[in-house]
Enzyme design. Sequence first.
Site, short mmCIF file in Angstrom:
data_model
loop_
_atom_site.label_atom_id
_atom_site.label_comp_id
_atom_site.label_asym_id
_atom_site.label_seq_id
_atom_site.Cartn_x
_atom_site.Cartn_y
_atom_site.Cartn_z
N ALA A 128 0.83 -1.58 0.16
CA ALA A 128 0.08 -0.40 -0.53
C ALA A 128 0.73 1.46 -0.21
O ALA A 128 0.59 2.22 0.05
CB ALA A 128 -1.38 -0.11 1.23
N ASN A 194 1.51 -3.80 7.79
CA ASN A 194 2.69 -3.93 6.69
C ASN A 194 3.41 -3.25 6.15
O ASN A 194 4.49 -3.50 5.61
CB ASN A 194 1.45 -4.33 5.91
CG ASN A 194 0.58 -6.35 6.16
OD1 ASN A 194 1.68 -7.29 5.89
ND2 ASN A 194 -0.48 -5.45 6.59
N HIS A 224 -0.58 7.29 3.33
CA HIS A 224 0.97 7.45 3.52
C HIS A 224 2.04 8.39 3.62
O HIS A 224 1.82 8.51 2.56
CB HIS A 224 1.06 6.07 3.46
CG HIS A 224 0.12 5.17 4.34
ND1 HIS A 224 0.21 4.39 5.60
CD2 HIS A 224 -1.05 3.66 3.28
CE1 HIS A 224 -0.94 3.37 5.79
NE2 HIS A 224 -0.93 2.79 4.38
N1 LIG Z 1 1.48 -5.64 2.24
C1 LIG Z 1 0.66 -4.94 2.18
O1 LIG Z 1 1.34 -3.48 2.57
C2 LIG Z 1 -0.62 -5.11 2.78
C3 LIG Z 1 -2.13 -4.34 3.03
C4 LIG Z 1 -3.34 -4.78 3.30
C5 LIG Z 1 -3.09 -6.73 3.70
N2 LIG Z 1 -2.29 -6.82 3.40
C6 LIG Z 1 -2.30 -8.27 4.40
O2 LIG Z 1 -2.33 -9.32 3.02
C7 LIG Z 1 -3.01 -10.41 4.08
C8 LIG Z 1 -4.30 -10.71 2.85
O3 LIG Z 1 -5.64 -9.44 2.60
P1 LIG Z 1 -7.18 -9.11 2.65
O4 LIG Z 1 -7.81 -7.79 2.02
O5 LIG Z 1 -6.75 -10.04 1.03
O6 LIG Z 1 -7.71 -10.54 4.13
P2 LIG Z 1 -8.93 -10.91 3.53
O7 LIG Z 1 -9.33 -11.70 5.43
O8 LIG Z 1 -9.94 -10.05 3.27
O9 LIG Z 1 -8.62 -12.60 3.48
C9 LIG Z 1 -8.27 -13.13 4.27
C10 LIG Z 1 -7.89 -15.09 3.84
O10 LIG Z 1 -6.93 -15.54 4.37
C11 LIG Z 1 -7.18 -16.90 4.82
N3 LIG Z 1 -6.77 -17.24 6.01
C12 LIG Z 1 -6.27 -16.55 7.18
N4 LIG Z 1 -5.80 -16.89 7.13
C13 LIG Z 1 -5.27 -18.38 6.79
C14 LIG Z 1 -3.84 -20.19 7.04
N5 LIG Z 1 -3.26 -19.96 7.74
N6 LIG Z 1 -3.80 -20.34 6.30
C15 LIG Z 1 -5.35 -20.47 4.82
N7 LIG Z 1 -5.61 -19.48 4.52
C16 LIG Z 1 -5.87 -18.39 6.05
C17 LIG Z 1 -8.91 -15.88 5.37
O11 LIG Z 1 -9.88 -16.98 5.72
C18 LIG Z 1 -9.32 -14.87 3.99
O12 LIG Z 1 -10.15 -15.78 3.85
C19 LIG Z 1 -3.26 -10.03 5.02
O13 LIG Z 1 -2.72 -10.33 6.10
C20 LIG Z 1 -3.44 -8.38 5.05
O14 LIG Z 1 -2.80 -8.15 6.62
C21 LIG Z 1 -0.72 -6.48 3.29
#
Ligand SMILES: NC(=O)c1ccc[n+]([C@@H]2O[C@H](COP(=O)([O-])OP(=O)(O)OC[C@H]3O[C@@H](n4cnc5c(N)ncnc54)[C@H](O)[C@@H]3O)[C@@H](O)[C@H]2O)c1
Length: 273
Positions: A128, A194, A224
């Site tokens: 992000a 993140n 940000h």
């Molecule tokens: N790098 C970045 O800048 C950034 C930005 C936003 C989100 N993220 C991260 O990316 C990840 C995904 O974000 P999202 O918005 O798609 O989340 P989300 O909650 O919409 O989807 C996550 C999915 O992963 C599944 N899940 C969770 N833990 C699991 C596991 N141990 N094994 C299998 N499946 C599992 C959940 O059931 C859910 O369907 C999160 O950890 C979030 O914090 C990173």
Amino acid sequence: MPLGIGLIGCGAIGAILAKAVDEGRAGDACLVVVFDENLKKAVDLAQKLKSKPKVARNFNELIECEDVKLVVEAASQEAVKAYAIEVLRAGKDLMVMSVGALVDSKLTSEINRIAKENGRKIYVPSGAIAGLDGVKASAIDKIEKVVLTTRKPLKALSDNLYFKEKFGGKVEELTVIYEGPALEACRLFPANVNVAATLSLVGVGAEKTVVRVVADPALERNVHEIEVKGEFGDLVVRVENVPSRENPKTSYLAALSAIATLRKITEPIVIGT
Ligand SMILES: NC(=O)c1ccc[n+]([C@@H]2O[C@H](COP(=O)([O-])OP(=O)(O)OC[C@H]3O[C@@H](n4cnc5c(N)ncnc54)[C@H](O)[C@@H]3O)[C@@H](O)[C@H]2O)c1
């Protein structure tokens, strides 16, 4: 031959990425298998896609797919902790979205060691934020400071425990609610971890990176701003993020950056650091 992808996590980022791969907008890649601890989410996603990827009922079913060359984690920090090393040991590359897990330096050096031993790569999209290319280049020489200022609308802080305990969950005007090392910020603001973690990894580390969190009642988006001062001069980057439709906590740009990383991996010309 297209790059075979195994997807862990079929939520906001996973679904946007899967759709882009399915529509040929993510470089020369194909989605082989999807996995989510919530099986229904994986089944629903697979059904919506033209390519009809396999649905793995558990992690082993995903990792056993020989056609998978890259595993994309878009799930949770727990998923990184549970699966990253297994993925690399199985001879597959890894893309990590839940970068907050990598603030744990013990886990990161273990992942690094196993990747080296197995000749594998770990890709961390910029997520992000923007400007990481400049931060990475500037960190090669001396850096005086790296500061991340995150301005948040009150609704983005509604389930933050620290904000509730220290400020009663609301402020009337723009207020700095935290200023200190990224390491502590990652603990107090897990939903923002993140961005702080990615910046720390490319720059000066989570102890020296300063994070300022500002609650702003007048704001609708997450903003940000990165400031770096060093031998090279000064860098200031500001991103105003629109939340993704599927998960308001996740910025749409984070999903787009995962798609851009896939393009970077599969296309012959690589532009930018
Ligand atoms: N790098 C970045 O800048 C950034 C930005 C936003 C989100 N993220 C991260 O990316 C990840 C995904 O974000 P999202 O918005 O798609 O989340 P989300 O909650 O919409 O989807 C996550 C999915 O992963 C599944 N899940 C969770 N833990 C699991 C596991 N141990 N094994 C299998 N499946 C599992 C959940 O059931 C859910 O369907 C999160 O950890 C979030 O914090 C990173």
